[in-house]
Design an enzyme around this catalytic site. Structure first.
Site, PDB file in Angstrom:
ATOM      1  N   GLU A  20     -53.851 -16.356  -1.800  1.00 13.48           N
ATOM      2  CA  GLU A  20     -53.764 -17.720  -2.293  1.00 13.48           C
ATOM      3  C   GLU A  20     -54.882 -18.247  -2.676  1.00 13.48           C
ATOM      4  OE1 GLU A  20     -50.968 -21.047  -0.769  1.00 13.48           O
ATOM      5  OE2 GLU A  20     -53.171 -22.120  -1.039  1.00 13.48           O
ATOM      6  N   TYR A  55     -50.255 -25.171  -7.417  1.00 12.66           N
ATOM      7  CA  TYR A  55     -49.836 -25.879  -8.636  1.00 12.66           C
ATOM      8  C   TYR A  55     -50.136 -27.515  -7.953  1.00 12.66           C
ATOM      9  CZ  TYR A  55     -46.707 -27.741 -12.247  1.00 12.66           C
ATOM     10  OH  TYR A  55     -46.280 -28.237 -13.164  1.00 12.66           O
ATOM     11  N   ALA A  57     -49.779 -31.412  -7.680  1.00 12.35           N
ATOM     12  CA  ALA A  57     -49.003 -32.447  -7.694  1.00 12.35           C
ATOM     13  C   ALA A  57     -48.611 -32.743  -8.914  1.00 12.35           C
ATOM     14  CB  ALA A  57     -49.071 -33.361  -6.649  1.00 12.35           C
ATOM     15  N   HIS A  83     -47.494 -20.865  -8.282  1.00 12.02           N
ATOM     16  CA  HIS A  83     -46.613 -21.532  -7.567  1.00 12.02           C
ATOM     17  C   HIS A  83     -46.045 -22.793  -8.530  1.00 12.02           C
ATOM     18  CE1 HIS A  83     -49.065 -21.153  -3.504  1.00 12.02           C
ATOM     19  NE2 HIS A  83     -49.185 -20.061  -4.236  1.00 12.02           N
ATOM     20  N   GLY A 114     -42.630 -29.466  -3.344  1.00 13.97           N
ATOM     21  CA  GLY A 114     -43.817 -30.326  -3.463  1.00 13.97           C
ATOM     22  C   GLY A 114     -43.700 -31.611  -2.680  1.00 13.97           C
ATOM     23  N   TYR A 150     -41.657 -22.075   7.150  1.00  8.50           N
ATOM     24  CA  TYR A 150     -42.520 -23.064   7.970  1.00  8.50           C
ATOM     25  C   TYR A 150     -42.253 -22.613   9.613  1.00  8.50           C
ATOM     26  CZ  TYR A 150     -42.828 -25.966   3.863  1.00  8.50           C
ATOM     27  OH  TYR A 150     -43.085 -25.983   2.707  1.00  8.50           O
ATOM     28  N   HIS A 154     -40.851 -27.609   8.855  1.00  5.81           N
ATOM     29  CA  HIS A 154     -41.568 -28.532   8.089  1.00  5.81           C
ATOM     30  C   HIS A 154     -41.880 -29.922   8.427  1.00  5.81           C
ATOM     31  CE1 HIS A 154     -41.629 -31.266   4.510  1.00  5.81           C
ATOM     32  NE2 HIS A 154     -42.363 -30.095   3.713  1.00  5.81           N
ATOM     33  N   LYS A 170     -32.184 -21.729   0.333  1.00  6.48           N
ATOM     34  CA  LYS A 170     -33.232 -21.302  -0.778  1.00  6.48           C
ATOM     35  C   LYS A 170     -32.915 -19.753  -0.837  1.00  6.48           C
ATOM     36  CE  LYS A 170     -37.097 -23.242   1.353  1.00  6.48           C
ATOM     37  NZ  LYS A 170     -38.544 -23.816   1.343  1.00  6.48           N
ATOM     38  N   GLN A 217     -63.076 -28.580   8.164  1.00  6.28           N
ATOM     39  CA  GLN A 217     -61.857 -28.173   7.258  1.00  6.28           C
ATOM     40  C   GLN A 217     -60.673 -28.052   8.202  1.00  6.28           C
ATOM     41  OE1 GLN A 217     -61.718 -23.893   6.965  1.00  6.28           O
ATOM     42  NE2 GLN A 217     -59.630 -23.737   6.589  1.00  6.28           N
TER      43      GLN A 217
HETATM   44  P1  FAD Z   1     -38.023 -27.762   0.693  1.00  7.10           P
HETATM   45  O1  FAD Z   1     -37.750 -26.256   0.893  1.00  7.10           O
HETATM   46  O2  FAD Z   1     -37.161 -28.549  -0.472  1.00  7.10           O
HETATM   47  O3  FAD Z   1     -38.247 -28.612   1.946  1.00  7.10           O
HETATM   48  C1  FAD Z   1     -38.735 -29.896   2.058  1.00  7.10           C
HETATM   49  C2  FAD Z   1     -38.091 -30.708   3.190  1.00  7.10           C
HETATM   50  O4  FAD Z   1     -36.757 -30.993   2.885  1.00  7.10           O
HETATM   51  C3  FAD Z   1     -37.930 -29.872   4.520  1.00  7.10           C
HETATM   52  O5  FAD Z   1     -38.249 -30.815   5.275  1.00  7.10           O
HETATM   53  C4  FAD Z   1     -36.330 -29.405   4.556  1.00  7.10           C
HETATM   54  O6  FAD Z   1     -35.824 -29.028   5.920  1.00  7.10           O
HETATM   55  C5  FAD Z   1     -35.713 -30.542   3.661  1.00  7.10           C
HETATM   56  N1  FAD Z   1     -34.761 -29.703   2.836  1.00  7.10           N
HETATM   57  C6  FAD Z   1     -34.734 -28.744   2.169  1.00  7.10           C
HETATM   58  N2  FAD Z   1     -33.676 -28.385   1.357  1.00  7.10           N
HETATM   59  C7  FAD Z   1     -32.848 -29.325   1.808  1.00  7.10           C
HETATM   60  C8  FAD Z   1     -31.387 -29.825   1.284  1.00  7.10           C
HETATM   61  N3  FAD Z   1     -30.745 -29.095   0.529  1.00  7.10           N
HETATM   62  N4  FAD Z   1     -30.955 -30.969   2.080  1.00  7.10           N
HETATM   63  C9  FAD Z   1     -31.572 -31.771   2.776  1.00  7.10           C
HETATM   64  N5  FAD Z   1     -32.751 -31.582   3.281  1.00  7.10           N
HETATM   65  C10 FAD Z   1     -33.413 -30.468   2.550  1.00  7.10           C
HETATM   66  N6  FAD Z   1     -47.529 -27.791  -2.381  1.00  7.10           N
HETATM   67  C11 FAD Z   1     -47.998 -28.361  -3.725  1.00  7.10           C
HETATM   68  O7  FAD Z   1     -48.024 -29.102  -4.131  1.00  7.10           O
HETATM   69  N7  FAD Z   1     -48.487 -27.071  -4.574  1.00  7.10           N
HETATM   70  C12 FAD Z   1     -48.422 -25.766  -4.066  1.00  7.10           C
HETATM   71  O8  FAD Z   1     -48.987 -24.971  -4.801  1.00  7.10           O
HETATM   72  C13 FAD Z   1     -48.130 -25.365  -2.804  1.00  7.10           C
HETATM   73  N8  FAD Z   1     -48.011 -24.363  -2.267  1.00  7.10           N
HETATM   74  C14 FAD Z   1     -47.534 -24.120  -1.194  1.00  7.10           C
HETATM   75  C15 FAD Z   1     -47.393 -22.604  -0.543  1.00  7.10           C
HETATM   76  C16 FAD Z   1     -46.814 -22.464   0.497  1.00  7.10           C
HETATM   77  C17 FAD Z   1     -46.620 -20.859   1.063  1.00  7.10           C
HETATM   78  C18 FAD Z   1     -46.444 -23.431   1.388  1.00  7.10           C
HETATM   79  C19 FAD Z   1     -45.871 -22.976   2.820  1.00  7.10           C
HETATM   80  C20 FAD Z   1     -46.430 -24.604   0.963  1.00  7.10           C
HETATM   81  C21 FAD Z   1     -46.851 -24.975  -0.247  1.00  7.10           C
HETATM   82  N9  FAD Z   1     -46.810 -26.270  -0.604  1.00  7.10           N
HETATM   83  C22 FAD Z   1     -47.379 -26.710  -1.965  1.00  7.10           C
HETATM   84  C23 FAD Z   1     -46.713 -27.301   0.100  1.00  7.10           C
HETATM   85  C24 FAD Z   1     -45.228 -27.964  -0.099  1.00  7.10           C
HETATM   86  O9  FAD Z   1     -44.828 -28.106  -1.211  1.00  7.10           O
HETATM   87  C25 FAD Z   1     -44.680 -28.847   0.764  1.00  7.10           C
HETATM   88  O10 FAD Z   1     -44.652 -28.382   2.037  1.00  7.10           O
HETATM   89  C26 FAD Z   1     -43.200 -29.702   0.490  1.00  7.10           C
HETATM   90  O11 FAD Z   1     -43.481 -30.704   1.464  1.00  7.10           O
HETATM   91  C27 FAD Z   1     -42.214 -28.948   0.808  1.00  7.10           C
HETATM   92  O12 FAD Z   1     -41.991 -28.007  -0.280  1.00  7.10           O
HETATM   93  P2  FAD Z   1     -40.611 -26.884   0.041  1.00  7.10           P
HETATM   94  O13 FAD Z   1     -40.650 -25.964  -1.202  1.00  7.10           O
HETATM   95  O14 FAD Z   1     -40.977 -26.151   1.333  1.00  7.10           O
HETATM   96  O15 FAD Z   1     -39.644 -27.893  -0.033  1.00  7.10           O
END
Ligand code: FAD
Length: 293
Positions: A20, A55, A57, A83, A114, A150, A154, A170, A217
């Site tokens: 990454e 990516y 925010a 991403h 995000g 996670y 999360h 997902k 860090q």
């Molecule tokens: P989701 O899967 O939508 O989950 C978010 C929260 O909502 C979780 O607590 C989950 O349990 C809950 N949830 C999910 N789906 C539902 C549903 N249908 N109903 C109710 N609750 C739900 N961030 C950036 O801005 N840019 C990046 O490039 C970036 N890269 C990343 C790469 C990796 C490998 C990881 C692990 C994280 C990255 N992140 C990045 C951080 C990420 O955007 C955040 O952790 C964000 O808060 C959650 O994104 P997600 O896609 O996991 O969300």
């Protein structure tokens, strides 16, 4: 070079390798970008299967991301996986961006929700969670889709089980590979894998490894994510707190041992390095693991 979908990369018996990177911030002179490209030249020698590009925010660094995506594909000739986050973004804008990145010959994308940007005035709710974005991408493009997982839950999820239930959404929407958040404790990860099985989640996992580069860090990271630090790691980080060379060396040894145990467990299909745009520690770990042979 052959472009490969996630299912091809992560279905072979060979451990997949990915990195990454992030688009450098405040880079008016392009100096940081040139430095990043030099670091990528070093990392290229380990034959990575793909490089993922974060990516910003709300799409804050879109143009720079596209330049980097293009460089990785056309100059380095390595598969690239952007991403992409959907929070606060209109469906129409998401559709347009997807069309734009498809022009870069990419095959894979990491679909994320995000975090809501703090400085935003209007937040569109067209997509509330990442599963909705996965569904949209699968319905409108030919891209292979990865999703975030996670191992310790999360940060906003009430508990690990509810987070895994949401991860399942997902996967059902078309997520093909799980890229994990950084994790330093293999026992937590092994427990997570058992839980995934309980929910019948069997897609390949790329494990997120973060070689720690400095104490500062480490402190910053701890304030942002829900990750536990095993005593052995914590003791070493405090012991070498004031010497960044020693901390790097210690972390290289720790991460090498961690990665080897993960490989031996046969529970992962890929090692995904959070490089922080630096080659030194990641390449030292890959040398230790014999990836250069
Ligand atoms: P989701 O899967 O939508 O989950 C978010 C929260 O909502 C979780 O607590 C989950 O349990 C809950 N949830 C999910 N789906 C539902 C549903 N249908 N109903 C109710 N609750 C739900 N961030 C950036 O801005 N840019 C990046 O490039 C970036 N890269 C990343 C790469 C990796 C490998 C990881 C692990 C994280 C990255 N992140 C990045 C951080 C990420 O955007 C955040 O952790 C964000 O808060 C959650 O994104 P997600 O896609 O996991 O969300």
């Amino acid at each position: 070079m052959t472009l490969e979908n996630l299912d091809k990369i992560y279905s072979s018996d060979k451990m997949a390798l990915s990195y990454e990177i992030f688009p450098p911030k405040d880079d008016d002179t392009g100096e940081k970008l040139n430095k990043l490209y030099l670091e990528l030249e070093i990392l290229k020698q380990y034959n990575p299967n793909l490089i993922s590009v974060t990516y910003g925010a709300g799409g804050s660094n879109r143009n720079l991301s596209l330049d980097i995506i293009s460089y990785i594909y056309y100059e380095l000739k390595i598969n690239v996986m952007p991403h992409f986050t959907c929070i606060c973004t209109k469906k129409e804008d998401i559709a347009n961006y997807l069309k734009e990145i498809e022009k870069y010959n990419i095959k894979n994308i990491l679909a994320l929700r995000g975090d809501e940007p703090q400085d935003i005035t209007v937040c569109y709710r067209d997509f509330r969670y990442a599963n909705e974005l996965v569904d949209f991408i699968k319905s409108n493009t030919d891209l292979s889709v990865a999703v975030a997982g996670y191992p310790e839950g999360h940060i906003l999820a009430p508990d690990l089980e509810s987070d895994i239930k949401n991860l399942k959404k997902k996967i059902l929407a078309g997520g093909e590979v799980i890229f994990t958040q950084m994790c330093f404790d293999n026992d937590k990860f092994f427990y997570y894998v058992d839980k995934l099985k309980d929910f019948d989640i069997n897609v390949p996992i790329a494990f997120g490894l973060l070689p720690i580069l400095s104490f500062k860090q480490f402190e910053k990271m701890m304030s942002m994510a829900k990750v536990s630090i095993p005593k052995k790691l914590l003791d070493g980080l405090y012991k070498y707190k004031d010497n960044s060379d020693d901390i790097k060396k210690f972390s290289i040894d720790y991460t090498t041992e961690q990665a080897q145990a993960l490989i031996d467990s046969k529970l992962i299909s890929g090692l995904h390095f959070y490089t922080l745009n630096k080659a030194y520690s990641t390449s030292a770990i890959l040398d230790n693991l014999g990836f250069n042979n």
